[in-house]
Design a protein around this motif. Structure first.
Motif, PDB file in Angstrom:
ATOM      1  N   MET A 103       1.028  -1.163  -0.089  1.00 34.52           N
ATOM      2  CA  MET A 103       0.056  -0.143  -0.146  1.00 34.52           C
ATOM      3  C   MET A 103       0.967   1.301  -0.052  1.00 34.52           C
ATOM      4  O   MET A 103       0.594   2.160  -0.878  1.00 34.52           O
ATOM      5  N   VAL A 104       1.772   1.211   0.762  1.00 36.93           N
ATOM      6  CA  VAL A 104       2.830   2.398   0.967  1.00 36.93           C
ATOM      7  C   VAL A 104       3.586   2.623  -0.460  1.00 36.93           C
ATOM      8  O   VAL A 104       3.425   3.784  -0.900  1.00 36.93           O
ATOM      9  N   ARG A 105       4.003   1.547  -1.035  1.00 35.04           N
ATOM     10  CA  ARG A 105       4.594   1.878  -2.200  1.00 35.04           C
ATOM     11  C   ARG A 105       3.675   2.383  -3.395  1.00 35.04           C
ATOM     12  O   ARG A 105       4.123   3.144  -4.360  1.00 35.04           O
ATOM     13  N   ARG A 106       2.635   1.740  -3.161  1.00 31.86           N
ATOM     14  CA  ARG A 106       1.482   2.276  -4.343  1.00 31.86           C
ATOM     15  C   ARG A 106       1.038   3.690  -4.074  1.00 31.86           C
ATOM     16  O   ARG A 106       1.076   4.363  -4.817  1.00 31.86           O
ATOM     17  N   GLY A 107       0.907   4.012  -2.619  1.00 29.60           N
ATOM     18  CA  GLY A 107       0.676   5.516  -2.286  1.00 29.60           C
ATOM     19  C   GLY A 107       1.825   6.439  -3.037  1.00 29.60           C
ATOM     20  O   GLY A 107       1.401   7.536  -3.346  1.00 29.60           O
ATOM     21  N   MET A 108       2.930   5.974  -2.820  1.00 30.28           N
ATOM     22  CA  MET A 108       4.250   6.726  -3.359  1.00 30.28           C
ATOM     23  C   MET A 108       4.250   6.884  -4.957  1.00 30.28           C
ATOM     24  O   MET A 108       4.313   8.000  -5.308  1.00 30.28           O
ATOM     25  N   ALA A 109       3.730   5.914  -5.535  1.00 32.05           N
ATOM     26  CA  ALA A 109       3.756   5.607  -6.908  1.00 32.05           C
ATOM     27  C   ALA A 109       2.604   6.829  -7.450  1.00 32.05           C
ATOM     28  O   ALA A 109       2.970   7.534  -8.484  1.00 32.05           O
ATOM     29  N   ILE A 110       1.577   6.494  -6.693  1.00 33.14           N
ATOM     30  CA  ILE A 110       0.634   7.662  -7.058  1.00 33.14           C
ATOM     31  C   ILE A 110       0.959   9.089  -6.772  1.00 33.14           C
ATOM     32  O   ILE A 110       0.490   9.593  -7.816  1.00 33.14           O
ATOM     33  N   LEU A 111       1.383   9.372  -5.749  1.00 41.61           N
ATOM     34  CA  LEU A 111       1.878  10.715  -5.569  1.00 41.61           C
ATOM     35  C   LEU A 111       2.931  11.313  -6.664  1.00 41.61           C
ATOM     36  O   LEU A 111       3.037  12.347  -7.287  1.00 41.61           O
ATOM     37  N   GLN A 112       3.721  10.222  -6.818  1.00 41.31           N
ATOM     38  CA  GLN A 112       4.875  10.557  -8.020  1.00 41.31           C
ATOM     39  C   GLN A 112       4.123  10.875  -9.352  1.00 41.31           C
ATOM     40  O   GLN A 112       4.590  11.784 -10.018  1.00 41.31           O
ATOM     41  N   LEU A 113       3.372  10.064  -9.879  1.00 38.93           N
ATOM     42  CA  LEU A 113       2.468  10.184 -11.167  1.00 38.93           C
ATOM     43  C   LEU A 113       1.832  11.570 -10.969  1.00 38.93           C
ATOM     44  O   LEU A 113       1.826  12.345 -12.138  1.00 38.93           O
ATOM     45  N   ALA A 114       1.229  11.827  -9.880  1.00 41.89           N
ATOM     46  CA  ALA A 114       0.369  13.055  -9.787  1.00 41.89           C
ATOM     47  C   ALA A 114       1.362  14.198  -9.916  1.00 41.89           C
ATOM     48  O   ALA A 114       0.931  15.075 -10.913  1.00 41.89           O
ATOM     49  N   THR A 115       2.327  14.261  -9.444  1.00 41.14           N
ATOM     50  CA  THR A 115       3.350  15.229  -9.280  1.00 41.14           C
ATOM     51  C   THR A 115       4.044  15.432 -10.773  1.00 41.14           C
ATOM     52  O   THR A 115       4.048  16.535 -11.155  1.00 41.14           O
ATOM     53  N   ASP A 116       4.256  14.201 -11.239  1.00 40.79           N
ATOM     54  CA  ASP A 116       4.653  14.392 -12.633  1.00 40.79           C
ATOM     55  C   ASP A 116       3.563  14.931 -13.792  1.00 40.79           C
ATOM     56  O   ASP A 116       4.138  15.715 -14.657  1.00 40.79           O
TER      57      ASP A 116
END
Length: 121
Positions: A103-116
């Protein structure tokens, strides 16, 4: 303490008007980004332009989750449970799910995608 973290982002929403045909309570886990697709879907309007939005009321809604950021931390809730990751200590500080690290890895990936996505506009 963990219950406070979980409940702090539990936000009720009330819809009134023509799109509401009868009283209904929906208990799906969803993210605030899902609101545009859900509302537009109820009105029969395409919502493809909302990359990160999902129609919570559609038959195709899968993998319900919500992500929250606060005070240098990320919290995620999904059907498996709840997790909080502290960005200062770089540790999962709440793991109330057998899938907490995923879940944590997925959350970080989502935030990175949204930032990008924001940076590319």
């Amino acid at each position: 303490m963990h219950e406070l973290l979980k409940d702090r982002n539990r936000i009720p929403m009330v819809w009134l008007g023509g799109a509401v045909k009868e009283p209904r309570q929906v208990g799906q886990i969803c993210n605030q980004t899902d609101l545009p697709a859900t509302l537009l879907g109820q009105m029969g309007i395409a919502h493809d332009d909302f990359r990160f939005s999902r129609d919570v009321l559609s038959r195709n809604y899968r993998h319900p989750f919500a992500i929250h950021t606060f005070n240098n931390a990320i919290s995620m809730v999904d059907s498996t449970g709840f997790a909080v990751y502290d960005l200062d200590s770089h540790k999962t500080i709440v793991a109330e799910s057998p899938e907490a690290e995923k879940m944590v890895r997925r959350g970080m990936a989502i935030l990175q995608l949204a930032t990008d996505d924001i940076k590319s506009k």
